[in-house]
Design a protein around this motif. Structure first.
Motif, mmCIF file in Angstrom:
data_model
loop_
_atom_site.group_PDB
_atom_site.id
_atom_site.type_symbol
_atom_site.label_atom_id
_atom_site.label_comp_id
_atom_site.label_asym_id
_atom_site.label_seq_id
_atom_site.Cartn_x
_atom_site.Cartn_y
_atom_site.Cartn_z
ATOM 1 N N GLY A 177 -0.830 -6.100 12.077
ATOM 2 C CA GLY A 177 -2.108 -6.548 11.560
ATOM 3 C C GLY A 177 -1.988 -6.689 10.055
ATOM 4 N N VAL A 178 -3.077 -7.010 9.408
ATOM 5 C CA VAL A 178 -3.081 -7.099 7.944
ATOM 6 C C VAL A 178 -4.344 -6.430 7.415
ATOM 7 N N VAL A 179 -4.190 -5.682 6.324
ATOM 8 C CA VAL A 179 -5.360 -5.076 5.683
ATOM 9 C C VAL A 179 -5.490 -5.567 4.248
ATOM 10 N N ALA A 239 -1.876 -6.332 2.699
ATOM 11 C CA ALA A 239 -0.703 -5.567 3.136
ATOM 12 C C ALA A 239 -0.595 -5.562 4.660
ATOM 13 N N SER A 240 0.591 -5.914 5.133
ATOM 14 C CA SER A 240 0.848 -5.891 6.579
ATOM 15 C C SER A 240 1.542 -4.591 6.989
ATOM 16 N N SER A 241 1.810 -3.725 6.019
ATOM 17 C CA SER A 241 2.550 -2.483 6.307
ATOM 18 C C SER A 241 1.631 -1.330 6.689
ATOM 19 N N LEU A 256 4.166 -0.161 -0.277
ATOM 20 C CA LEU A 256 3.970 -1.156 -1.335
ATOM 21 C C LEU A 256 5.227 -1.339 -2.176
ATOM 22 N N ALA A 257 5.519 -2.586 -2.489
ATOM 23 C CA ALA A 257 6.716 -2.916 -3.264
ATOM 24 C C ALA A 257 6.637 -2.278 -4.654
ATOM 25 N N ARG A 258 7.779 -1.752 -5.098
ATOM 26 C CA ARG A 258 7.830 -1.185 -6.447
ATOM 27 C C ARG A 258 7.494 -2.224 -7.508
ATOM 28 N N THR A 259 7.736 -3.495 -7.168
ATOM 29 C CA THR A 259 7.470 -4.570 -8.129
ATOM 30 C C THR A 259 5.989 -4.910 -8.227
ATOM 31 N N SER A 260 5.158 -4.310 -7.367
ATOM 32 C CA SER A 260 3.730 -4.654 -7.380
ATOM 33 C C SER A 260 3.121 -4.388 -8.754
ATOM 34 N N LYS A 261 2.454 -5.415 -9.279
ATOM 35 C CA LYS A 261 1.760 -5.247 -10.560
ATOM 36 C C LYS A 261 0.366 -4.661 -10.339
ATOM 37 N N THR A 262 -0.102 -4.749 -9.098
ATOM 38 C CA THR A 262 -1.454 -4.273 -8.794
ATOM 39 C C THR A 262 -1.488 -2.775 -8.505
ATOM 40 N N TRP A 263 -0.451 -2.253 -7.864
ATOM 41 C CA TRP A 263 -0.486 -0.852 -7.454
ATOM 42 C C TRP A 263 -0.713 0.120 -8.630
ATOM 43 N N VAL A 269 -8.288 -15.806 3.539
ATOM 44 C CA VAL A 269 -8.631 -14.650 2.704
ATOM 45 C C VAL A 269 -7.374 -13.838 2.415
ATOM 46 N N CYS A 270 -6.558 -13.669 3.437
ATOM 47 C CA CYS A 270 -5.321 -12.896 3.283
ATOM 48 C C CYS A 270 -4.408 -13.541 2.251
ATOM 49 N N ARG A 271 -4.183 -14.832 2.371
ATOM 50 C CA ARG A 271 -3.326 -15.540 1.403
ATOM 51 C C ARG A 271 -3.900 -15.406 -0.002
ATOM 52 N N GLN A 272 -5.241 -15.494 -0.092
ATOM 53 C CA GLN A 272 -5.895 -15.392 -1.404
ATOM 54 C C GLN A 272 -5.658 -14.005 -2.011
ATOM 55 N N LEU A 273 -5.699 -12.985 -1.167
ATOM 56 C CA LEU A 273 -5.514 -11.610 -1.646
ATOM 57 C C LEU A 273 -4.061 -11.317 -2.033
ATOM 58 N N ALA A 274 -3.164 -12.239 -1.700
ATOM 59 C CA ALA A 274 -1.761 -12.086 -2.082
ATOM 60 C C ALA A 274 -1.400 -13.072 -3.188
ATOM 61 N N GLY A 275 -2.380 -13.850 -3.636
ATOM 62 C CA GLY A 275 -2.115 -14.917 -4.602
ATOM 63 C C GLY A 275 -2.433 -14.511 -6.034
ATOM 64 N N PRO A 276 -2.730 -15.508 -6.886
ATOM 65 C CA PRO A 276 -3.011 -15.221 -8.304
ATOM 66 C C PRO A 276 -4.096 -14.152 -8.467
ATOM 67 N N VAL A 277 -3.800 -13.173 -9.305
ATOM 68 C CA VAL A 277 -4.644 -11.974 -9.433
ATOM 69 C C VAL A 277 -6.100 -12.304 -9.771
ATOM 70 N N ASP A 278 -6.306 -13.261 -10.664
ATOM 71 C CA ASP A 278 -7.670 -13.541 -11.119
ATOM 72 C C ASP A 278 -8.547 -14.177 -10.042
ATOM 73 N N ASP A 279 -7.918 -14.745 -9.010
ATOM 74 C CA ASP A 279 -8.698 -15.432 -7.965
ATOM 75 C C ASP A 279 -8.803 -14.632 -6.677
ATOM 76 N N ARG A 280 -8.249 -13.449 -6.645
ATOM 77 C CA ARG A 280 -8.124 -12.744 -5.362
ATOM 78 C C ARG A 280 -9.452 -12.490 -4.652
ATOM 79 N N PHE A 281 -10.524 -12.277 -5.422
ATOM 80 C CA PHE A 281 -11.800 -11.929 -4.776
ATOM 81 C C PHE A 281 -12.842 -13.039 -4.891
ATOM 82 N N GLY A 308 4.092 -16.048 9.552
ATOM 83 C CA GLY A 308 2.914 -16.854 9.861
ATOM 84 C C GLY A 308 1.808 -15.985 10.443
ATOM 85 N N PHE A 309 0.647 -16.608 10.624
ATOM 86 C CA PHE A 309 -0.497 -15.879 11.161
ATOM 87 C C PHE A 309 -0.792 -16.297 12.588
ATOM 88 N N GLY A 310 -1.243 -15.345 13.374
ATOM 89 C CA GLY A 310 -1.633 -15.650 14.744
ATOM 90 C C GLY A 310 -2.820 -14.805 15.121
#
Ligand SMILES: Cc1cc2nc3c(=O)[nH]c(=O)nc-3n(C[C@H](O)[C@H](O)[C@H](O)COP(=O)(O)O)c2cc1C
Length: 171
Positions: free
Chosen positions: A26-28, A43-45, A60-67, A88-100, A163-165
């Motif tokens: 799933g994805v959260v 996050a799918s983890s 979460l990836a160590r490279t995450s700038k958000t964490w 929504v999921c793609r948006q939440l993984a995209g450019p930080v300023d547009d995530r919400f 991909g998504f299903g």
């Protein structure tokens, strides 16, 4: 799959990513308000871990700038995404300023951010962070839980092989 697994393979990240992709998840959305700003990611983890104490985990990836920002929040919100939330999921993984942008959400008194359209929502605090190679395994303790009606026709967003299903209930 008739051959034996050969050991001492070069387990390069491309091969690993492809093999891991066969495991559907799933994805959260993990999100919070930090210094008056909404921060979060997809996050799918996400995994359920324990009932007593109530724990879930994300990796979460160590490279995450958000964490580094997210972990400063008093409380974190986790929302299980519904089948129609792939965009929504793609948006939440995209450019930080547009995530919400345009995403209906709720901010709790303690700063946890959950999405209105999700299937289940959790209010959490960080229980433990564990070094896990190039990721950080984050155990989250739950303080509040809410979900859609058990007889709701909604199904979860499923992430599989990049991909998504949707989930097809067969029994
Ligand atoms: C379907 C999907 C699942 C993802 N799952 C994870 C995950 O489990 N862990 C993670 O660190 N990033 C995951 N990401 C990437 C994050 O959402 C985000 O794009 C990444 O952390 C980079 O942004 P950041 O630097 O702001 O953290 C996922 C992205 C997508 C689209």
């Amino acid at each position: 799959m008739t051959q034996q697994l050969s050991t001492n393979q070069d387990l390069d990240p491309t091969l690993l990513r492809a093999a891991f992709g066969f495991f559907p998840t799933g994805v959260v959305a993990i999100a919070a308000e930090v210094d008056g700003r909404l921060v979060g990611l997809a996050a799918s983890s996400f995994t359920t871990v324990s009932l007593d104490p109530p724990l879930v985990s994300v990796n979460l990836a160590r490279t995450s700038k958000t964490w580094p920002d997210l972990r400063r929040a008093g409380h974190l919100g986790v929302t299980v995404l519904a089948g129609e939330q792939a965009v929504v999921c793609r948006q939440l993984a995209g450019p930080v300023d547009d995530r919400f942008t345009g995403i209906a959400h709720l901010v709790s008194d303690e700063g946890a951010v959950t999405l209105d359209e999700g299937l289940a929502r959790f209010d959490c605090t960080i229980y433990q962070e564990v070094d896990a190679g190039d990721h950080i395994l984050v155990l989250l303790e739950l303080h509040a839980v809410e979900h859609v009606d058990a007889d709701s026709p909604s199904t979860p967003l499923v992430f599989h092989r990049s991909g998504f299903g949707r989930l097809e209930q067969t029994a």
